[in-house]
Scaffold this active site. Structure first.
Site, PDB file in Angstrom:
ATOM      1  N   ASN A  12       0.588  -1.555  -0.454  1.00 15.17           N
ATOM      2  CA  ASN A  12       0.144   0.322   0.227  1.00 15.17           C
ATOM      3  C   ASN A  12       0.810   1.091  -0.012  1.00 15.17           C
ATOM      4  OD1 ASN A  12      -1.646   2.269   0.309  1.00 15.17           O
ATOM      5  ND2 ASN A  12      -2.422   0.962   2.730  1.00 15.17           N
ATOM      6  N   TRP A  13       1.301   2.491  -0.903  1.00 15.69           N
ATOM      7  CA  TRP A  13       1.654   2.895  -1.275  1.00 15.69           C
ATOM      8  C   TRP A  13       1.355   4.054  -1.046  1.00 15.69           C
ATOM      9  CZ3 TRP A  13       3.641   2.009  -7.543  1.00 15.69           C
ATOM     10  CH2 TRP A  13       4.643   1.285  -6.968  1.00 15.69           C
ATOM     11  N   LYS A  14       0.390   4.304  -0.088  1.00 18.97           N
ATOM     12  CA  LYS A  14      -0.537   5.454   0.257  1.00 18.97           C
ATOM     13  C   LYS A  14      -0.238   6.030  -0.461  1.00 18.97           C
ATOM     14  CE  LYS A  14       0.107   3.166   4.852  1.00 18.97           C
ATOM     15  NZ  LYS A  14      -0.353   3.660   6.349  1.00 18.97           N
ATOM     16  N   HIS A  99      -9.140   0.810   5.173  1.00 16.15           N
ATOM     17  CA  HIS A  99      -8.130   1.195   5.737  1.00 16.15           C
ATOM     18  C   HIS A  99      -8.212   1.968   7.133  1.00 16.15           C
ATOM     19  CE1 HIS A  99      -3.947   2.044   6.680  1.00 16.15           C
ATOM     20  NE2 HIS A  99      -3.602   1.288   5.520  1.00 16.15           N
ATOM     21  N   GLU A 101      -6.693   4.741   8.026  1.00 15.60           N
ATOM     22  CA  GLU A 101      -6.304   5.902   8.201  1.00 15.60           C
ATOM     23  C   GLU A 101      -7.857   6.568   6.656  1.00 15.60           C
ATOM     24  OE1 GLU A 101      -2.871   5.564   5.442  1.00 15.60           O
ATOM     25  OE2 GLU A 101      -1.782   4.908   7.694  1.00 15.60           O
ATOM     26  N   GLU A 171      -4.540  -4.764  10.741  1.00 16.89           N
ATOM     27  CA  GLU A 171      -3.803  -4.144  10.828  1.00 16.89           C
ATOM     28  C   GLU A 171      -4.299  -3.357  11.758  1.00 16.89           C
ATOM     29  OE1 GLU A 171      -2.125  -2.688   6.676  1.00 16.89           O
ATOM     30  OE2 GLU A 171      -3.460  -1.589   6.947  1.00 16.89           O
ATOM     31  N   GLY A 177       2.692   2.744  10.579  1.00 16.56           N
ATOM     32  CA  GLY A 177       3.657   3.347  10.221  1.00 16.56           C
ATOM     33  C   GLY A 177       4.766   4.583  11.458  1.00 16.56           C
ATOM     34  N   SER A 227       3.615  -2.119  10.233  1.00 10.85           N
ATOM     35  CA  SER A 227       5.437  -1.706  10.462  1.00 10.85           C
ATOM     36  C   SER A 227       5.567  -3.383   9.956  1.00 10.85           C
ATOM     37  CB  SER A 227       5.768  -1.675  11.662  1.00 10.85           C
ATOM     38  OG  SER A 227       4.900  -0.618  12.269  1.00 10.85           O
ATOM     39  N   GLY A 248       3.137  -0.768   4.346  1.00 15.64           N
ATOM     40  CA  GLY A 248       3.187   0.285   4.039  1.00 15.64           C
ATOM     41  C   GLY A 248       4.774   0.637   3.693  1.00 15.64           C
ATOM     42  N   GLY A 249       4.996   0.731   4.503  1.00 13.96           N
ATOM     43  CA  GLY A 249       6.266   2.104   4.465  1.00 13.96           C
ATOM     44  C   GLY A 249       7.269   1.108   3.966  1.00 13.96           C
TER      45      GLY A 249
HETATM   46  P1  13P Z   1       3.287   0.419   7.681  1.00 17.06           P
HETATM   47  O1  13P Z   1       4.105  -0.256   6.888  1.00 17.06           O
HETATM   48  O2  13P Z   1       4.053   1.987   6.981  1.00 17.06           O
HETATM   49  O3  13P Z   1       3.267   0.280   8.870  1.00 17.06           O
HETATM   50  O4  13P Z   1       1.621   0.787   7.144  1.00 17.06           O
HETATM   51  C1  13P Z   1       0.952  -0.677   7.053  1.00 17.06           C
HETATM   52  C2  13P Z   1      -0.340  -0.234   6.824  1.00 17.06           C
HETATM   53  O5  13P Z   1      -1.622   0.527   7.076  1.00 17.06           O
HETATM   54  C3  13P Z   1      -0.991  -1.249   5.403  1.00 17.06           C
HETATM   55  O6  13P Z   1      -1.818  -0.476   5.133  1.00 17.06           O
END
Ligand code: 13P
Length: 280
Positions: A12-14, A99, A101, A171, A177, A227, A248-249
């Site tokens: 997920n590149w956000k 998600h 967020e 999640e 993050g 993470s 994510g990251g």
């Molecule tokens: P991180 O891997 O950056 O913690 O993000 C997880 C995430 O929200 C994937 O959808």
């Protein structure tokens, strides 16, 4: 009984990467898996504006492309929204729904998650439905109650047959993050809980299964996200109920993501051989 579920590694590149940067990152991911066999299902979820570039790069490769969000209506006067019809017409195959967020910053609720899930299934997009508790909820001992409610609400009016294409992601919000990973054993416990909620949901008469015991949840892949890194993914994917990773990251770095894909491939091979040995 051991149940074969596909292993999925999704990035997920956000709100990161311009279309040009996304094309470069997608090319590096494609390059890294080009010569590999026994791959897990790989999904890249760039921002909407980069979907076209990433789809072009991924075409004819084992890499799938997903959206990070979508509207639940097909078309209309909804300024700024993207519909499932638009996504499928481009070649997008997956979509992240609910998600944290989106729940936290954009008013996503359990009810709108349910609407989006129905729309995704109607348009044959593979939905990755995210659930998870906040730090406050965890500290108050509400993890299981929150996750149960989110999963059951997502499934309202979804028939049992549709669970065959459904994917959940656990999640925990406090692990996203932050560098704080949920202990692998705890993540596995909550993934198993999610599976159990799906089974319970379809075992109840109102779930549409007329009171018989359902095993629908045993077939639903459940990912862990929060993470995830190359250094902790092996431990997570060694556990029986974590069927993959929503990253994510670490998915913004091709080398790091490649290592996570390799861990996914290892899990897939191990599960397949367990299945062969158990004769199921
Ligand atoms: P991180 O891997 O950056 O913690 O993000 C997880 C995430 O929200 C994937 O959808």
């Amino acid at each position: 009984m051991t149940t074969q579920r596909k292993t999925i590694i999704a990035g997920n590149w956000k709100m990161n990467k311009t279309p040009k940067e996304a094309r470069e990152l997608a090319s590096a991911v494609v390059e890294s898996v080009k010569t590999k066999t026994d791959l897990p299902e790989i999904v890249l979820c760039p921002a909407f504006v980069a979907l076209h570039d990433v789809l072009e790069v991924a075409k004819g490769t084992p890499v799938n492309v997903g959206a990070q969000h979508m509207d639940y209506r097909d078309e209309g006067a909804f300024t700024g929204e993207i519909s499932p019809v638009m996504l499928t017409s481009m070649g997008v195959t997956h979509v992240i729904i609910g998600h944290s967020e989106r729940r936290q910053f954009f008013g996503e609720t359990n009810a709108t998650v349910n609407l989006r899930l129905k729309a995704a299934l109607k348009h044959k997009l593979i939905p990755i439905v995210c659930v998870g508790e906040s730090l406050d909820e965890r500290e108050e001992g509400l993890t299981d109650a929150v996750v149960r409610r989110q999963v059951a609400a997502a499934l309202i009016d979804i028939d049992e047959e549709s669970t065959k294409t459904l994917v959940f992601a656990y999640e925990p919000v406090w692990a996203i993050g932050t560098g704080k990973t949920c202990e692998a054993a705890e993540a596995n416990r909550v993934c198993l809980l999610i599976r159990g909620v799906v089974n319970e949901f379809y075992s109840r008469a109102e779930g549409g299964h007329k009171g018989a015991k359902s095993t629908a949840g045993d077939h639903v892949p459940i990912l862990y996200g929060g993470s995830v890194k190359a250094s902790n993914v092996d431990e997570q994917l060694a556990l029986p109920d974590i069927d993959g990773s929503l990253v994510g990251g670490a998915s913004l770095n091709a080398g790091e993501f490649q290592s996570i894909i390799v861990a996914g491939a290892k899990r897939q091979t191990t599960m397949a051989s367990k299945l062969t040995r158990s004769g199921t």
